[in-house]
Design a protein around this motif. Structure first.
Motif, PDB file in Angstrom:
ATOM      1  N   ALA A 166       0.840  -1.203   0.000  1.00  0.00           N
ATOM      2  CA  ALA A 166       0.000   0.000   0.000  1.00  0.00           C
ATOM      3  C   ALA A 166       0.874   1.252   0.000  1.00  0.00           C
ATOM      4  O   ALA A 166       0.590   2.209  -0.730  1.00  0.00           O
ATOM      5  CB  ALA A 166      -0.929  -0.002   1.213  1.00  0.00           C
ATOM      6  N   ASP A 167       1.932   1.239   0.797  1.00  0.00           N
ATOM      7  CA  ASP A 167       2.845   2.386   0.822  1.00  0.00           C
ATOM      8  C   ASP A 167       3.492   2.596  -0.541  1.00  0.00           C
ATOM      9  O   ASP A 167       3.638   3.727  -1.003  1.00  0.00           O
ATOM     10  CB  ASP A 167       3.932   2.193   1.884  1.00  0.00           C
ATOM     11  CG  ASP A 167       3.397   2.303   3.312  1.00  0.00           C
ATOM     12  OD1 ASP A 167       2.263   2.815   3.482  1.00  0.00           O
ATOM     13  OD2 ASP A 167       4.097   1.872   4.244  1.00  0.00           O
ATOM     14  N   ASN A 168       3.894   1.508  -1.191  1.00  0.00           N
ATOM     15  CA  ASN A 168       4.495   1.602  -2.520  1.00  0.00           C
ATOM     16  C   ASN A 168       3.505   2.164  -3.537  1.00  0.00           C
ATOM     17  O   ASN A 168       3.879   2.974  -4.392  1.00  0.00           O
ATOM     18  CB  ASN A 168       5.012   0.242  -2.987  1.00  0.00           C
ATOM     19  CG  ASN A 168       6.268  -0.177  -2.261  1.00  0.00           C
ATOM     20  OD1 ASN A 168       6.999   0.660  -1.718  1.00  0.00           O
ATOM     21  ND2 ASN A 168       6.525  -1.480  -2.237  1.00  0.00           N
ATOM     22  N   MET A 169       2.261   1.742  -3.446  1.00  0.00           N
ATOM     23  CA  MET A 169       1.238   2.238  -4.368  1.00  0.00           C
ATOM     24  C   MET A 169       1.022   3.739  -4.168  1.00  0.00           C
ATOM     25  O   MET A 169       0.895   4.491  -5.135  1.00  0.00           O
ATOM     26  CB  MET A 169      -0.071   1.460  -4.182  1.00  0.00           C
ATOM     27  CG  MET A 169       0.012   0.057  -4.711  1.00  0.00           C
ATOM     28  SD  MET A 169      -1.404  -1.045  -4.368  1.00  0.00           S
ATOM     29  CE  MET A 169      -2.798  -0.028  -4.347  1.00  0.00           C
ATOM     30  N   GLU A 194       1.806   6.693  -6.887  1.00  0.00           N
ATOM     31  CA  GLU A 194       0.787   7.682  -7.248  1.00  0.00           C
ATOM     32  C   GLU A 194       1.302   9.100  -7.030  1.00  0.00           C
ATOM     33  O   GLU A 194       1.093   9.979  -7.876  1.00  0.00           O
ATOM     34  CB  GLU A 194      -0.493   7.452  -6.433  1.00  0.00           C
ATOM     35  CG  GLU A 194      -1.610   8.405  -6.747  1.00  0.00           C
ATOM     36  CD  GLU A 194      -2.121   8.320  -8.176  1.00  0.00           C
ATOM     37  OE1 GLU A 194      -2.550   9.370  -8.709  1.00  0.00           O
ATOM     38  OE2 GLU A 194      -2.083   7.231  -8.766  1.00  0.00           O
ATOM     39  N   LEU A 195       1.973   9.333  -5.926  1.00  0.00           N
ATOM     40  CA  LEU A 195       2.541  10.661  -5.660  1.00  0.00           C
ATOM     41  C   LEU A 195       3.609  11.027  -6.690  1.00  0.00           C
ATOM     42  O   LEU A 195       3.660  12.164  -7.157  1.00  0.00           O
ATOM     43  CB  LEU A 195       3.124  10.729  -4.249  1.00  0.00           C
ATOM     44  CG  LEU A 195       2.098  10.719  -3.109  1.00  0.00           C
ATOM     45  CD1 LEU A 195       2.807  10.623  -1.760  1.00  0.00           C
ATOM     46  CD2 LEU A 195       1.208  11.940  -3.167  1.00  0.00           C
ATOM     47  N   GLU A 204       3.446  14.085  -9.323  1.00  0.00           N
ATOM     48  CA  GLU A 204       4.539  15.059  -9.403  1.00  0.00           C
ATOM     49  C   GLU A 204       5.048  15.185 -10.836  1.00  0.00           C
ATOM     50  O   GLU A 204       5.304  16.289 -11.324  1.00  0.00           O
ATOM     51  CB  GLU A 204       5.669  14.650  -8.457  1.00  0.00           C
ATOM     52  CG  GLU A 204       6.680  15.730  -8.191  1.00  0.00           C
ATOM     53  CD  GLU A 204       6.111  16.912  -7.417  1.00  0.00           C
ATOM     54  OE1 GLU A 204       6.589  18.030  -7.663  1.00  0.00           O
ATOM     55  OE2 GLU A 204       5.199  16.727  -6.596  1.00  0.00           O
ATOM     56  N   LYS A 205       5.170  14.060 -11.524  1.00  0.00           N
ATOM     57  CA  LYS A 205       5.603  14.073 -12.925  1.00  0.00           C
ATOM     58  C   LYS A 205       4.590  14.830 -13.773  1.00  0.00           C
ATOM     59  O   LYS A 205       4.954  15.650 -14.615  1.00  0.00           O
ATOM     60  CB  LYS A 205       5.780  12.642 -13.428  1.00  0.00           C
ATOM     61  CG  LYS A 205       6.217  12.558 -14.876  1.00  0.00           C
ATOM     62  CD  LYS A 205       6.315  11.131 -15.351  1.00  0.00           C
ATOM     63  CE  LYS A 205       6.678  11.129 -16.832  1.00  0.00           C
ATOM     64  NZ  LYS A 205       6.495   9.831 -17.443  1.00  0.00           N
ATOM     65  N   TRP A 206       3.312  14.551 -13.566  1.00  0.00           N
ATOM     66  CA  TRP A 206       2.255  15.220 -14.324  1.00  0.00           C
ATOM     67  C   TRP A 206       2.286  16.726 -14.088  1.00  0.00           C
ATOM     68  O   TRP A 206       2.171  17.509 -15.028  1.00  0.00           O
ATOM     69  CB  TRP A 206       0.887  14.639 -13.947  1.00  0.00           C
ATOM     70  CG  TRP A 206      -0.235  15.195 -14.734  1.00  0.00           C
ATOM     71  CD1 TRP A 206      -0.628  14.802 -15.988  1.00  0.00           C
ATOM     72  CD2 TRP A 206      -1.120  16.259 -14.366  1.00  0.00           C
ATOM     73  NE1 TRP A 206      -1.701  15.561 -16.401  1.00  0.00           N
ATOM     74  CE2 TRP A 206      -2.017  16.457 -15.433  1.00  0.00           C
ATOM     75  CE3 TRP A 206      -1.232  17.064 -13.236  1.00  0.00           C
ATOM     76  CZ2 TRP A 206      -3.014  17.420 -15.394  1.00  0.00           C
ATOM     77  CZ3 TRP A 206      -2.223  18.021 -13.200  1.00  0.00           C
ATOM     78  CH2 TRP A 206      -3.104  18.199 -14.262  1.00  0.00           C
TER      79      TRP A 206
END
Length: 157
Positions: A6-9, A13-14, A18-20
């Protein structure tokens, strides 16, 4: 799912967000040809005529063509001042992409049904017909009284 999964997911997502955001900032800065820190309609429409820019917008889920650039500009110009600042650009574009837009579409459909019913009821009130006192049209007696006052003052003529 384990806690580390869950932490990796969440981290993925973060990172994607950030890339977007970085990509959107780059798009904005390239469109801001006069370096003012804001896009006017002319800058925006000229920029989105580029086929590479259109391809990028399609990639993120926005179909921006020459014909709808002005409409998109108006929707993204959140404060209506005729220019789009970076924050408005990012926030405005974000509202049209991703999973949230499906929820927004569903909400708009529901709201449109409610508004259509209210318009039908107001039309009936103005014509002196009984109305449907369903759950989305509260206070109809107030509307009837208000319409009576307006008609007595010849404001509806």
């Amino acid at each position: 799912i384990t806690r580390s999964d869950a932490d990796n997911m969440v981290m993925e997502e973060l990172n994607a967000r950030e890339k977007w955001l970085g990509e959107m900032k780059g798009v904005f800065e390239r469109a801001d040809t006069d370096g003012s820190g804001a896009l006017n309609l002319h800058e925006f429409t000229r920029y989105v005529q580029n086929s590479h820019v259109q391809a990028y917008f399609r990639k993120i889920g926005l179909n921006v063509e020459r014909d709808n650039a002005k409409a998109l500009f108006s929707l993204v110009d959140l404060d209506g001042n005729g220019v789009i600042e970076l924050e408005e650009f990012v926030e405005g574009c974000a509202q049209f992409v991703g999973n949230a837009r499906q929820l927004d579409i569903a909400r708009l459909r529901r709201d449109n049904k409610v508004i259509a019913k209210q318009i039908r009821n107001l039309t009936k009130i103005l014509q002196g017909e009984p109305i449907d006192n369903g759950p989305h049209f509260r206070g109809s007696h107030k509307a009837t009284r208000h319409c009576s006052l307006l008609s007595s003052q010849s404001l509806l003529a």
